[in-house]
Design a protein around this motif. Sequence first.
Motif, PDB file in Angstrom:
ATOM      1  N   HIS A 286      -3.291   3.012   1.760  1.00 32.72           N
ATOM      2  CA  HIS A 286      -4.105   2.162   2.633  1.00 32.72           C
ATOM      3  C   HIS A 286      -5.583   2.274   2.271  1.00 32.72           C
ATOM      4  CE1 HIS A 286      -0.624   1.177   4.953  1.00 32.72           C
ATOM      5  NE2 HIS A 286      -0.462   2.397   5.437  1.00 32.72           N
TER       6      HIS A 286
ATOM      7  N   ARG B 161       1.169   7.882   2.309  1.00 34.17           N
ATOM      8  CA  ARG B 161       0.920   6.458   2.523  1.00 34.17           C
ATOM      9  C   ARG B 161      -0.553   6.179   2.847  1.00 34.17           C
ATOM     10  NH1 ARG B 161       5.178   3.069   3.520  1.00 34.17           N
ATOM     11  NH2 ARG B 161       3.909   1.821   4.941  1.00 34.17           N
TER      12      ARG B 161
ATOM     13  N   ARG C 238       4.996   1.668  13.730  1.00 33.20           N
ATOM     14  CA  ARG C 238       4.960   2.662  12.654  1.00 33.20           C
ATOM     15  C   ARG C 238       4.600   4.037  13.228  1.00 33.20           C
ATOM     16  NH1 ARG C 238       2.378  -0.068   7.164  1.00 33.20           N
ATOM     17  NH2 ARG C 238       3.964  -1.715   6.961  1.00 33.20           N
TER      18      ARG C 238
ATOM     19  N   LYS D 298       3.425   5.945  -2.870  1.00 35.86           N
ATOM     20  CA  LYS D 298       4.665   6.651  -3.217  1.00 35.86           C
ATOM     21  C   LYS D 298       4.819   6.771  -4.730  1.00 35.86           C
ATOM     22  CE  LYS D 298       9.627   6.702  -2.184  1.00 35.86           C
ATOM     23  NZ  LYS D 298      10.742   5.982  -1.480  1.00 35.86           N
TER      24      LYS D 298
ATOM     25  N   GLU E  13       0.193   7.220  10.976  1.00 40.60           N
ATOM     26  CA  GLU E  13      -0.161   6.126  10.079  1.00 40.60           C
ATOM     27  C   GLU E  13      -0.997   5.080  10.810  1.00 40.60           C
ATOM     28  OE1 GLU E  13       1.834   2.833   7.019  1.00 40.60           O
ATOM     29  OE2 GLU E  13       3.073   4.397   7.901  1.00 40.60           O
TER      30      GLU E  13
ATOM     31  N   ASN F 297       0.819  -1.222   0.000  1.00 36.58           N
ATOM     32  CA  ASN F 297       0.000   0.000   0.000  1.00 36.58           C
ATOM     33  C   ASN F 297       0.851   1.270   0.000  1.00 36.58           C
ATOM     34  OD1 ASN F 297      -2.353  -1.491   0.070  1.00 36.58           O
ATOM     35  ND2 ASN F 297      -2.642  -1.296   2.279  1.00 36.58           N
ATOM     36  N   GLY F 298       1.865   1.279   0.861  1.00 34.92           N
ATOM     37  CA  GLY F 298       2.726   2.452   0.971  1.00 34.92           C
ATOM     38  C   GLY F 298       3.497   2.727  -0.307  1.00 34.92           C
ATOM     39  N   ARG F 299       4.034   1.661  -0.898  1.00 39.25           N
ATOM     40  CA  ARG F 299       4.801   1.826  -2.144  1.00 39.25           C
ATOM     41  C   ARG F 299       3.899   2.258  -3.299  1.00 39.25           C
ATOM     42  NH1 ARG F 299       7.622  -3.804  -1.791  1.00 39.25           N
ATOM     43  NH2 ARG F 299       6.250  -3.914   0.026  1.00 39.25           N
TER      44      ARG F 299
END
Length: 246
Positions: A38, A34, A72, A28, A76, A23-25
Amino acid sequence: MDLLDTIDKNNLPKHLAIIMDGNGRWAKKQGLLRAFGHERGTKSVKEIIKSSAKLGIENLTLYAFSTENWNRPKLEVDTLMKILINSLKKELPTLEKNNIKLNAIGNLEKMPKSAQKELIDVIEKTKNNTRMTLTLALSYGAREEITNAIKQISDKVKNNIISIDAIDDSIINEHLYTHNLPDVDLLIRTSGEHRVSNFLLWQIAYAEFYFTEILWPDFTEQNLYEAIISYQKRERRFGKTSEQIK
């Protein structure tokens, strides 16, 4: 020919588990925060739940939040909890309509009270559904799960409730979060990572693994079918020889 038509409905994994990674990548790559990854990932969750039920999968377990994820950034984590609460509220009618039972495993007491309340509510309202059991792994870590099981069994041995000689696979299974679920047949991980990240370590002893480069927000029904087809091409021997299986 549609991929769905090539799937053998008599050879489906009874328990499908998915590590929803990337999800984060994904965010990005889009130049976004981020949190947007999600949020977008929830669409894939919804699609895969519906597709799994339509296919005839009896048990689907999604790795939604690990014990390590608490480390984390707070923003987030807070965002993930809000997404969870909103998703549970929003998807309850869909679960009921599709006869899907919700289950949850993990150290749920660590979850915010608001998330616990919503989770308990949806679990209670879907408890009699029979088409598929959807399990969310939340605040989950396999090592913690196994450690807790050992503690419980040790306490019962100490108090003469269980004989030490009686301890076997079934006794251990009874003390795991997943005591009401079969072992995992197929484990899918998205985003190109090739590790299990402390997920269902006991339950995946004989699981088939399927790794894909696709990031979770881009994982679709067709990608699920590709994973199932790959699974069905494999010979599962459980320690036996090919000749014995045949």
